[in-house]
Design a protein around this motif. Structure first.
Motif, PDB file in Angstrom:
ATOM      1  N   SER A  66      36.961  98.562  79.960  1.00 32.96           N
ATOM      2  CA  SER A  66      36.273  98.370  81.237  1.00 32.96           C
ATOM      3  C   SER A  66      35.331  97.180  81.226  1.00 32.96           C
ATOM      4  CB  SER A  66      35.462  99.629  81.595  1.00 32.96           C
ATOM      5  OG  SER A  66      36.311 100.730  81.820  1.00 32.96           O
ATOM      6  N   HIS A  67      35.280  96.496  80.090  1.00 32.88           N
ATOM      7  CA  HIS A  67      34.273  95.451  79.941  1.00 32.88           C
ATOM      8  C   HIS A  67      34.861  94.148  79.436  1.00 32.88           C
ATOM      9  CE1 HIS A  67      30.823  98.154  80.546  1.00 32.88           C
ATOM     10  NE2 HIS A  67      31.646  99.056  80.039  1.00 32.88           N
ATOM     11  N   ALA A  68      34.386  93.044  80.038  1.00 32.10           N
ATOM     12  CA  ALA A  68      34.691  91.740  79.474  1.00 32.10           C
ATOM     13  C   ALA A  68      33.950  91.583  78.155  1.00 32.10           C
ATOM     14  CB  ALA A  68      34.265  90.647  80.453  1.00 32.10           C
ATOM     15  N   MET A  69      34.469  90.672  77.322  1.00 31.37           N
ATOM     16  CA  MET A  69      33.874  90.434  76.013  1.00 31.37           C
ATOM     17  C   MET A  69      33.700  88.936  75.800  1.00 31.37           C
ATOM     18  SD  MET A  69      33.346  93.367  74.581  1.00 31.37           S
ATOM     19  CE  MET A  69      32.981  92.781  72.910  1.00 31.37           C
ATOM     20  N   GLY A  70      32.761  88.596  74.952  1.00 28.59           N
ATOM     21  CA  GLY A  70      32.536  87.184  74.673  1.00 28.59           C
ATOM     22  C   GLY A  70      32.152  86.941  73.227  1.00 28.59           C
ATOM     23  N   TRP A  71      32.309  85.691  72.817  1.00 27.86           N
ATOM     24  CA  TRP A  71      31.853  85.220  71.510  1.00 27.86           C
ATOM     25  C   TRP A  71      30.823  84.121  71.724  1.00 27.86           C
ATOM     26  CZ3 TRP A  71      32.800  87.352  66.868  1.00 27.86           C
ATOM     27  CH2 TRP A  71      33.897  88.211  66.738  1.00 27.86           C
ATOM     28  N   PHE A  72      29.772  84.182  70.926  1.00 28.35           N
ATOM     29  CA  PHE A  72      28.716  83.179  70.930  1.00 28.35           C
ATOM     30  C   PHE A  72      28.471  82.761  69.489  1.00 28.35           C
ATOM     31  CE2 PHE A  72      27.073  83.649  75.311  1.00 28.35           C
ATOM     32  CZ  PHE A  72      27.793  84.763  75.691  1.00 28.35           C
ATOM     33  N   ARG A  73      27.765  81.661  69.297  1.00 27.39           N
ATOM     34  CA  ARG A  73      27.436  81.240  67.947  1.00 27.39           C
ATOM     35  C   ARG A  73      26.060  80.588  67.918  1.00 27.39           C
ATOM     36  NH1 ARG A  73      31.827  76.280  67.106  1.00 27.39           N
ATOM     37  NH2 ARG A  73      30.818  74.765  68.523  1.00 27.39           N
ATOM     38  N   GLN A  74      25.465  80.650  66.736  1.00 31.75           N
ATOM     39  CA  GLN A  74      24.155  80.042  66.555  1.00 31.75           C
ATOM     40  C   GLN A  74      24.111  79.342  65.212  1.00 31.75           C
ATOM     41  OE1 GLN A  74      20.789  82.712  66.946  1.00 31.75           O
ATOM     42  NE2 GLN A  74      19.418  81.012  67.431  1.00 31.75           N
ATOM     43  N   ALA A  75      23.910  78.034  65.255  1.00 31.48           N
ATOM     44  CA  ALA A  75      23.771  77.240  64.039  1.00 31.48           C
ATOM     45  C   ALA A  75      22.294  77.172  63.656  1.00 31.48           C
ATOM     46  CB  ALA A  75      24.331  75.839  64.270  1.00 31.48           C
ATOM     47  N   PRO A  76      21.997  76.901  62.389  1.00 35.45           N
ATOM     48  CA  PRO A  76      20.596  76.833  61.960  1.00 35.45           C
ATOM     49  C   PRO A  76      19.794  75.838  62.792  1.00 35.45           C
ATOM     50  CG  PRO A  76      22.066  76.819  60.073  1.00 35.45           C
ATOM     51  CD  PRO A  76      22.936  76.704  61.281  1.00 35.45           C
ATOM     52  N   GLY A  77      18.654  76.285  63.278  1.00 31.55           N
ATOM     53  CA  GLY A  77      17.774  75.411  64.049  1.00 31.55           C
ATOM     54  C   GLY A  77      18.210  75.157  65.469  1.00 31.55           C
ATOM     55  N   GLN A  78      19.268  75.817  65.890  1.00 31.03           N
ATOM     56  CA  GLN A  78      19.775  75.609  67.243  1.00 31.03           C
ATOM     57  C   GLN A  78      19.777  76.918  68.020  1.00 31.03           C
ATOM     58  OE1 GLN A  78      23.425  73.369  67.508  1.00 31.03           O
ATOM     59  NE2 GLN A  78      22.914  72.091  65.757  1.00 31.03           N
ATOM     60  N   GLU A  79      19.878  76.786  69.330  1.00 33.27           N
ATOM     61  CA  GLU A  79      19.938  77.974  70.169  1.00 33.27           C
ATOM     62  C   GLU A  79      21.348  78.559  70.158  1.00 33.27           C
ATOM     63  OE1 GLU A  79      16.424  76.856  73.389  1.00 33.27           O
ATOM     64  OE2 GLU A  79      18.465  77.195  74.077  1.00 33.27           O
ATOM     65  N   ARG A  80      21.428  79.822  70.476  1.00 35.15           N
ATOM     66  CA  ARG A  80      22.725  80.469  70.581  1.00 35.15           C
ATOM     67  C   ARG A  80      23.496  79.861  71.737  1.00 35.15           C
ATOM     68  NH1 ARG A  80      22.858  86.918  70.162  1.00 35.15           N
ATOM     69  NH2 ARG A  80      21.548  86.274  68.404  1.00 35.15           N
ATOM     70  N   GLU A  81      24.793  79.612  71.515  1.00 37.62           N
ATOM     71  CA  GLU A  81      25.602  78.986  72.558  1.00 37.62           C
ATOM     72  C   GLU A  81      26.874  79.773  72.794  1.00 37.62           C
ATOM     73  OE1 GLU A  81      26.860  75.048  71.454  1.00 37.62           O
ATOM     74  OE2 GLU A  81      28.019  75.744  69.726  1.00 37.62           O
ATOM     75  N   PHE A  82      27.354  79.667  74.003  1.00 41.06           N
ATOM     76  CA  PHE A  82      28.600  80.314  74.402  1.00 41.06           C
ATOM     77  C   PHE A  82      29.791  79.651  73.719  1.00 41.06           C
ATOM     78  CE2 PHE A  82      31.683  82.296  77.054  1.00 41.06           C
ATOM     79  CZ  PHE A  82      32.605  81.315  77.384  1.00 41.06           C
ATOM     80  N   VAL A  83      30.751  80.477  73.297  1.00 47.61           N
ATOM     81  CA  VAL A  83      31.977  79.961  72.689  1.00 47.61           C
ATOM     82  C   VAL A  83      33.193  80.305  73.543  1.00 47.61           C
ATOM     83  CG1 VAL A  83      33.507  80.049  70.685  1.00 47.61           C
ATOM     84  CG2 VAL A  83      31.014  80.081  70.358  1.00 47.61           C
ATOM     85  N   ALA A  84      33.362  81.591  73.850  1.00 49.49           N
ATOM     86  CA  ALA A  84      34.553  82.008  74.594  1.00 49.49           C
ATOM     87  C   ALA A  84      34.308  83.368  75.221  1.00 49.49           C
ATOM     88  CB  ALA A  84      35.773  82.069  73.675  1.00 49.49           C
ATOM     89  N   ALA A  85      35.075  83.660  76.273  1.00 50.54           N
ATOM     90  CA  ALA A  85      34.987  84.963  76.929  1.00 50.54           C
ATOM     91  C   ALA A  85      36.368  85.376  77.420  1.00 50.54           C
ATOM     92  CB  ALA A  85      33.997  84.925  78.088  1.00 50.54           C
ATOM     93  N   ILE A  86      36.541  86.680  77.592  1.00 48.53           N
ATOM     94  CA  ILE A  86      37.811  87.229  78.042  1.00 48.53           C
ATOM     95  C   ILE A  86      37.529  88.397  78.971  1.00 48.53           C
ATOM     96  CG2 ILE A  86      37.995  88.756  76.023  1.00 48.53           C
ATOM     97  CD1 ILE A  86      41.036  88.163  76.041  1.00 48.53           C
ATOM     98  N   ASN A  87      38.323  88.498  80.029  1.00 47.30           N
ATOM     99  CA  ASN A  87      38.072  89.579  80.974  1.00 47.30           C
ATOM    100  C   ASN A  87      38.631  90.898  80.436  1.00 47.30           C
ATOM    101  OD1 ASN A  87      40.849  89.199  81.487  1.00 47.30           O
ATOM    102  ND2 ASN A  87      40.594  89.970  83.572  1.00 47.30           N
ATOM    103  N   TRP A  88      38.533  91.938  81.201  1.00 48.36           N
ATOM    104  CA  TRP A  88      38.803  93.285  80.708  1.00 48.36           C
ATOM    105  C   TRP A  88      40.226  93.499  80.207  1.00 48.36           C
ATOM    106  CZ3 TRP A  88      42.323  96.752  82.879  1.00 48.36           C
ATOM    107  CH2 TRP A  88      42.913  96.334  84.078  1.00 48.36           C
ATOM    108  N   ASN A  89      41.190  92.831  80.834  1.00 47.70           N
ATOM    109  CA  ASN A  89      42.590  93.064  80.431  1.00 47.70           C
ATOM    110  C   ASN A  89      43.202  91.857  79.739  1.00 47.70           C
ATOM    111  OD1 ASN A  89      42.924  91.303  82.544  1.00 47.70           O
ATOM    112  ND2 ASN A  89      44.350  92.582  83.702  1.00 47.70           N
TER     113      ASN A  89
END
Length: 122
Positions: free
Chosen positions: A31-54
Motif C-alpha cells: 500500500s506504500h511507495a518506497m524510496g532510497w536515499f543516501r548520505q555521504a560524509p559531511g553532506q546532507e541526505r539526498e534522494f536516489v530513487a523511488a517506486i510507487n506501490w505496484n
C-alpha cells in the motif's frame, strides 16, 4: 511496529555492481511507495530513487539515472536498489524509506531504515 531493515551494502571497486535490499515489516507493504536515499560524509541526505506501490512508476536522481534500478517484490515485502557502474561519488550510507501513501508524489516519508554502507574505491 513498522521496521525497515537494509542489507547488501559493502565494498566494491569503481565500475562494479552491488544490490541493496530493504525488508519491511509491520505494515501493508503493497500500500506504500518506497524510496532510497543516501548520505555521504559531511553532506546532507539526498534522494536516489523511488517506486510507487505496484512498481509501475519509478523516479531517479539525475546522478544515478541509467546506472541504478529500483524494484520491489510485494510478495516478499522487499524493495531493492540495483547499482551498476559504480563510481567513488556513490560512496554513502544508503537508507530506504517508506512513503505514507501509494505514490511518491504528494506523500511524506514516514519511516526510515538504519542504513547500509556502500563504499566504492577508485
Amino acid at each position: 511496529q513498522v521496521r525497515l531493515t537494509e542489507s547488501g551494502g559493502g565494498f566494491v571497486q569503481a565500475g562494479g555492481s552491488l544490490r541493496v535490499s530493504c525488508a519491511v515489516s509491520g505494515r501493508t507493504f503493497s500500500s506504500h511507495a518506497m524510496g532510497w536515499f543516501r548520505q555521504a560524509p559531511g553532506q546532507e541526505r539526498e534522494f536516489v530513487a523511488a517506486i510507487n506501490w505496484n512498481g509501475a512508476y519509478t523516479r531517479y536522481a539525475d546522478s544515478v539515472k541509467g546506472r541504478f534500478t529500483i524494484s520491489r517484490d510485494n510478495a516478499k515485502n522487499t524493495v531493492y536498489l540495483q547499482m551498476y557502474n559504480l563510481v567513488p561519488e556513490d560512496t554513502a550510507v544508503y537508507y530506504c524509506s517508506s512513503y505514507s501513501g501509494p505514490d511518491y508524489h504528494g506523500y511524506d516519508n514516514d519511516y526510515w531504515g538504519q542504513g547500509t554502507q556502500v563504499t566504492v574505491s577508485s
